[in-house]
Design a protein around this motif. Sequence first.
Motif, short mmCIF file in Angstrom:
data_model
loop_
_atom_site.label_atom_id
_atom_site.label_comp_id
_atom_site.label_asym_id
_atom_site.label_seq_id
_atom_site.Cartn_x
_atom_site.Cartn_y
_atom_site.Cartn_z
N VAL A 87 23.34 3.31 7.24
CA VAL A 87 22.31 3.59 6.24
C VAL A 87 22.86 4.60 5.25
O VAL A 87 23.34 5.67 5.64
N GLN A 88 22.81 4.25 3.96
CA GLN A 88 23.30 5.14 2.92
C GLN A 88 22.32 5.14 1.75
O GLN A 88 21.65 4.14 1.49
N ALA A 89 22.26 6.25 1.05
CA ALA A 89 21.41 6.35 -0.14
C ALA A 89 22.05 7.33 -1.11
O ALA A 89 22.68 8.31 -0.70
N ASP A 90 21.87 7.06 -2.39
CA ASP A 90 22.48 7.90 -3.42
C ASP A 90 21.73 7.68 -4.73
O ASP A 90 20.94 6.74 -4.85
N GLY A 91 21.99 8.51 -5.70
CA GLY A 91 21.32 8.40 -6.99
C GLY A 91 22.30 8.31 -8.15
O GLY A 91 23.40 8.86 -8.09
N SER A 92 21.90 7.59 -9.19
CA SER A 92 22.66 7.55 -10.44
C SER A 92 21.66 7.41 -11.59
O SER A 92 20.49 7.10 -11.36
N ASN A 93 22.11 7.62 -12.80
CA ASN A 93 21.21 7.67 -13.96
C ASN A 93 21.32 6.43 -14.84
O ASN A 93 22.40 5.84 -14.97
N ILE A 94 20.19 6.05 -15.44
CA ILE A 94 20.18 5.04 -16.48
C ILE A 94 19.48 5.65 -17.70
O ILE A 94 18.68 6.58 -17.57
N HIS A 95 19.77 5.10 -18.87
CA HIS A 95 19.19 5.61 -20.11
C HIS A 95 17.82 4.97 -20.32
O HIS A 95 17.71 3.74 -20.32
N THR A 96 16.79 5.78 -20.48
CA THR A 96 15.43 5.27 -20.67
C THR A 96 14.85 5.81 -21.97
O THR A 96 15.46 6.63 -22.66
N ASP A 97 13.62 5.36 -22.28
CA ASP A 97 12.92 5.86 -23.46
C ASP A 97 12.66 7.36 -23.36
O ASP A 97 12.44 8.02 -24.38
N ASP A 98 12.67 7.89 -22.15
CA ASP A 98 12.43 9.32 -21.92
C ASP A 98 13.71 10.08 -21.60
O ASP A 98 13.67 11.15 -20.98
N GLY A 99 14.84 9.52 -21.98
CA GLY A 99 16.13 10.16 -21.70
C GLY A 99 16.75 9.59 -20.43
O GLY A 99 16.35 8.55 -19.92
N HIS A 138 14.94 2.37 -6.80
CA HIS A 138 13.67 2.86 -7.34
C HIS A 138 13.93 3.93 -8.40
O HIS A 138 14.67 4.88 -8.19
N LYS A 139 13.29 3.74 -9.56
CA LYS A 139 13.33 4.76 -10.62
C LYS A 139 12.08 5.63 -10.46
O LYS A 139 10.97 5.20 -10.74
N GLY A 140 12.28 6.82 -9.98
CA GLY A 140 11.15 7.71 -9.73
C GLY A 140 11.58 8.87 -8.84
O GLY A 140 12.78 9.11 -8.64
N ASN A 141 10.60 9.57 -8.30
CA ASN A 141 10.93 10.75 -7.50
C ASN A 141 11.35 10.37 -6.08
O ASN A 141 11.22 9.22 -5.65
N ASN A 142 11.83 11.38 -5.35
CA ASN A 142 12.35 11.15 -4.00
C ASN A 142 11.30 10.58 -3.07
O ASN A 142 11.58 9.69 -2.27
N LYS A 143 10.07 11.10 -3.16
CA LYS A 143 9.03 10.66 -2.24
C LYS A 143 8.71 9.19 -2.43
O LYS A 143 8.53 8.46 -1.44
N GLU A 144 8.64 8.73 -3.66
CA GLU A 144 8.35 7.33 -3.93
C GLU A 144 9.46 6.44 -3.36
O GLU A 144 9.19 5.39 -2.77
N PHE A 145 10.70 6.86 -3.56
CA PHE A 145 11.82 6.10 -3.02
C PHE A 145 11.76 6.07 -1.49
O PHE A 145 11.93 5.01 -0.87
N ILE A 146 11.53 7.23 -0.88
CA ILE A 146 11.50 7.32 0.58
C ILE A 146 10.40 6.44 1.16
O ILE A 146 10.61 5.74 2.17
N ASP A 147 9.22 6.44 0.55
CA ASP A 147 8.12 5.61 1.04
C ASP A 147 8.51 4.14 1.08
O ASP A 147 8.19 3.42 2.04
N LYS A 148 9.19 3.67 0.05
CA LYS A 148 9.63 2.28 0.01
C LYS A 148 10.77 2.03 0.99
O LYS A 148 10.76 1.04 1.73
N PHE A 149 11.75 2.93 0.96
CA PHE A 149 12.96 2.73 1.76
C PHE A 149 12.65 2.76 3.25
O PHE A 149 13.27 2.03 4.04
N GLU A 150 11.72 3.60 3.65
CA GLU A 150 11.38 3.69 5.07
C GLU A 150 10.81 2.37 5.60
O GLU A 150 11.08 2.00 6.75
N ARG A 151 10.02 1.67 4.80
CA ARG A 151 9.48 0.40 5.26
C ARG A 151 10.60 -0.60 5.53
O ARG A 151 10.57 -1.34 6.52
N LEU A 152 11.58 -0.63 4.64
CA LEU A 152 12.73 -1.50 4.82
C LEU A 152 13.58 -1.05 6.01
O LEU A 152 13.97 -1.85 6.87
#
Length: 334
Positions: A87-99, A138-152
């Motif tokens: 199990v691995q998880a990491d973050g990277s950035n994409i360019h959005t309308d909000d930076g 998931h593009k969003g905060n850690n909690k939102e990602f964790i909620d989704k990732f935990e189900r998987l």
Amino acid sequence: MNKLSKLGSLSLRYAISPYLQEKMLYLGQNEVFTQASETFQSLLQLEISASQISRLCHHYGSLDSINLIVETAHPSQDTDKDSVLYVQADGSNIHTDDGWKEVKLGRIFSEADVKTQKTVNQGVGVRKTIEKSDYLAHKGNNKEFIDKFERLLDERIAQGHKEVVFITDGETWMENWLNQNYSEYPRVLDFYHAVKPLKAFADKTINCTQEREKWIDLQKELLLESQTDIILQNLEKFSKISDAALDTKKSIKTYFYNNSHRMDYKLYRENGWCIGSGAVESAHIVVIQKRMKLCGQRWGYSAQPMLNLRTIHNSKKWNEIINTINLHSFNIAA
């Protein structure tokens, strides 16, 4: 077919066959919309606009049923029972309308999913590929990602494996999450991240390139033998150093102390475990950046729908997309 380009997003779902919708989704998640439009024109002589493909990708990528596919694990295989689950998880950035915004990416795969590629070319080392993974982005905060990732993740863990191993880069959010919810499973600090501060220290203290590389190689060998105490002793041998090097030396001591519970690389290797997070780092390029971090791109509300389609495709669950289109189209027709 020219008439198609004039249809709105709602009438689009009535006018296009499920087969063509699937091809539009496939090309839309695989290449920029204008290129997908050109591909249709070149290969099939169909005039399908980029905006049409974009609307269809956003429509399907936003469906609850698509989110369910993303959060549903591959069915277990007989070989999984005797394999390690990574199990691995990491973050990277994409360019959005909000930076620039972070996208968290999780990857789950079994030891049984790792295959060795044969080669007939002399001088080419053995290559290993991961044939199947469960991805979640998931593009969003850690909690939102964790909620989704935990189900998987929980579904995959429940299938039963010889061991479940988390490979991390030392990020605080992930360590806190694992301490709270998965503390019974072993964690491995990515070996590259363990070596990185030692390289930074060597760059500040050893001028000779050959001597610097020799010293770094020695520390790597000691790390692999879980002899961090000797590494710390080696650091103390450098007394007359710059303030910057001194700060780095202090930070290494703190870093090793805080991560000692996940740096027993000798044991991990004896167990046959992976000790690097390259699988998820390379996945950032394949799953996200290849499609969503191109020159001039900027993402808005369509970012998450595209991430959903990209993860389903790279998780090799595209048949579920086809089933969804057929069911969706049938419901509309009924």
